[in-house]
Design an enzyme around this catalytic site. Structure first.
Site, PDB file in Angstrom:
ATOM      1  N   ASN A 106       0.818  -1.209   0.000  1.00 43.56           N
ATOM      2  CA  ASN A 106       0.000   0.000   0.000  1.00 43.56           C
ATOM      3  C   ASN A 106       0.853   1.261   0.000  1.00 43.56           C
ATOM      4  O   ASN A 106       1.057   1.884  -1.033  1.00 43.56           O
ATOM      5  CB  ASN A 106      -0.941  -0.016   1.207  1.00 43.56           C
ATOM      6  CG  ASN A 106      -2.106   0.944   1.047  1.00 43.56           C
ATOM      7  OD1 ASN A 106      -1.969   2.011   0.487  1.00 43.56           O
ATOM      8  ND2 ASN A 106      -3.265   0.551   1.555  1.00 43.56           N
ATOM      9  N   ASP A 107       1.386   1.613   1.159  1.00 43.67           N
ATOM     10  CA  ASP A 107       2.101   2.885   1.291  1.00 43.67           C
ATOM     11  C   ASP A 107       3.317   2.984   0.369  1.00 43.67           C
ATOM     12  O   ASP A 107       3.651   4.070  -0.098  1.00 43.67           O
ATOM     13  CB  ASP A 107       2.549   3.087   2.742  1.00 43.67           C
ATOM     14  CG  ASP A 107       1.368   3.054   3.705  1.00 43.67           C
ATOM     15  OD1 ASP A 107       0.345   3.684   3.386  1.00 43.67           O
ATOM     16  OD2 ASP A 107       1.464   2.393   4.749  1.00 43.67           O
ATOM     17  N   VAL A 108       3.974   1.859   0.095  1.00 46.89           N
ATOM     18  CA  VAL A 108       5.206   1.892  -0.701  1.00 46.89           C
ATOM     19  C   VAL A 108       4.935   2.069  -2.184  1.00 46.89           C
ATOM     20  O   VAL A 108       5.873   2.160  -2.983  1.00 46.89           O
ATOM     21  CB  VAL A 108       6.034   0.612  -0.472  1.00 46.89           C
ATOM     22  CG1 VAL A 108       6.457   0.509   0.982  1.00 46.89           C
ATOM     23  CG2 VAL A 108       5.280  -0.631  -0.908  1.00 46.89           C
TER      24      VAL A 108
END
Length: 463
Positions: A386-388
């Site tokens: 997700n965040d990466v």
């Protein structure tokens, strides 16, 4: 005779520790490196048991049996998805051992303790109890027993630093006058309290960095314990552990374009209250696809990059993803895996999962090695990450992850995202990637989705 054997055991142990640390830096030599480190630890234990100060092995044998039983059970029953939590517990146990040894050394030898030894004991206890409670807090956040979001309040950093300063001040007073026994519990309690207070304001997204930093603290406490006990093996092992943990923390902070102070005091991962309450982002439309539709696109792809994340670990989908990669390879596609430095819940989490599934090492590439290739890739398949992969890290200056290097999946011709739902990632930030025209969302459990893709691709091949 033991006066010669013990130093030789410690020197050999130190050499094997260094060889082992070097070995585990490469997947192909990791097993040999681990065995070398294990042999070094065995020599260190044997050397320690040869000390003439040991007059009775009864309690040592009992501790050996209990500790080995607990360790074996953890090794057998803790799943790979919970490996970050297990490592946090290991840090906690090691740090607690250091703190308790320091406590025993103080009460056994005070007030006849030299300034150097008292300094080592104070540092050992301070770092030991701090790391013990901090690691337990990290375990709680990783295991979702405690809230993963930062818990912040006004004046928090001032209170935290004041607590640490009081603990350090009491420790200095003890070094000056070891007979002040009432100060020792003060150091221990304040250090333990600071460990809790240190982790409370840190969000779950920063736990990989925090784990490596706590690993460094545990190593430093072992160094101090080695000086207090005049044990060379502890000094060597602790120094290697402490320096490796610190360097890994630096590397991970660079990978996120963040500083230590921002990680420790920035309360990264707080939910954006305005965005969450407005509901604007959640209501935006997304393009979704079934596994059959996704399989049709994958069938024609000549190049595929798979981006694993924590969702893959939770679903224990690594074996099915490898099967999918094998099917795509037989279909003529070039398949590679892209690993972000902070993907998952601990350093190297994704590498370990893929290695467990026997994914060839040459297919697993770090972010810097593969990022430029996304632009020439037909399909970027994001599985639980997700965040990466969030483009907001480049485009939205108001985003808490702005400036963090990310995997450039949005440059691929088609992006497929396997995810259970539209919930924000561990950093509490919505992913703009999901709303782009080229992105297809495949909702469902990663393992079941991978099984469906494999089934549909094999059915098409048979037809």
């Amino acid at each position: 005779m033991n006066d010669y054997i013990i130093p030789l055991c410690y020197v050999a142990a130190g050499a094997l520790f260094i060889v082992g640390l070097k070995g585990i830096t490469q997947p192909k030599t990791a097993r040999r490196g681990l065995r070398a480190a294990e042999a070094g630890m065995l020599l260190a234990v044997v050397g320690t048991l040869l000390h003439k100060e040991i007059v009775d092995f009864k309690w040592i044998v009992l501790a050996f049996v209990v500790g080995s039983t607990i360790g074996a059970l953890m090794a057998v029953f803790v799943p790979m998805t919970a490996m970050p939590q297990r490592i946090a517990l290991s840090h906690a146990f090691g740090a607690l051992a250091a703190g308790l040894v320091g406590t025993a050394e103080y009460y056994n030898h005070q007030p006849e303790i030299g300034a150097f030894t008292m300094t080592a004991i104070t540092l050992e206890v301070l770092l030991g109890f701090l790391t013990f409670t901090g690691s337990l807090m990290a375990f709680g956040k990783l295991h979702e027993i405690l809230p993963g979001r930062p818990q912040v309040y006004r004046g928090q950093n001032v209170l935290n630093l004041a607590t640490l300063a009081l603990a350090a001040g009491a420790g200095v007073w003890l070094v000056v006058d070891p007979s002040r026994t009432f100060l020792f519990p003060v150091v221990a309690v304040l250090a333990a309290a600071f460990g809790v207070m240190l982790i409370v304001p840190i969000g779950g997204a920063d736990m990989p960095t925090v784990i490596s930093l706590l690993n460094s603290y545990a190593g430093l406490s072992s160094v101090a314990m080695g000086f207090a006990l005049d044990n060379k093996a502890l000094i060597i092992a602790g120094a290697l552990d402490g320096s490796a943990g610190f360097l890994l923390s630096v590397i991970m902070c660079r990978a996120m374009n963040r500083s230590f102070t921002n990680v420790l005091f920035g309360a990264f991962g707080q939910v954006d209250a305005s965005a969450a309450s407005s509901g604007v982002i959640e209501e935006r439309p997304v393009r979704s696809a079934t596994t059959e539709e996704a399989a049709m696109l994958l069938e024609t792809a000549r190049s595929v990059i798979i981006v694993p994340g924590y969702g893959l670990a939770v679903a224990q989908a690594q074996h099915r993803i490898r099967e999918l990669a094998d099917v795509l390879t037989r279909n003529g596609a070039e398949v590679r895996f892209a690993i972000h430095p902070v993907a998952g819940r601990m350093p190297g989490h994704m590498n370990v999962l893929l290695a467990e599934a026997d994914v060839p090492y040459d297919q697993i590439l770090d972010m810097d090695e593969i990022n430029a290739d996304f632009a020439q890739t037909d399909v970027a398949l994001v599985v639980g990450a997700n965040d990466v992969t969030n483009p907001a890290a480049r485009t939205n200056k108001d985003s808490p992850i702005y400036g963090m290097p990310i995997l450039d999946v949005e440059s691929a011709r088609t992006v497929m995202v396997v995810k259970r739902g539209m919930k924000a990632g561990f950093a509490g930030v919505e992913n703009e990637l999901y709303y782009q025209d080229k992105t297809l969302m495949i909702f469902g459990d990663a393992k079941k989705v991978a099984e469906g893709l494999v089934h549909d691709l094999e059915a098409t091949a048979r037809a």
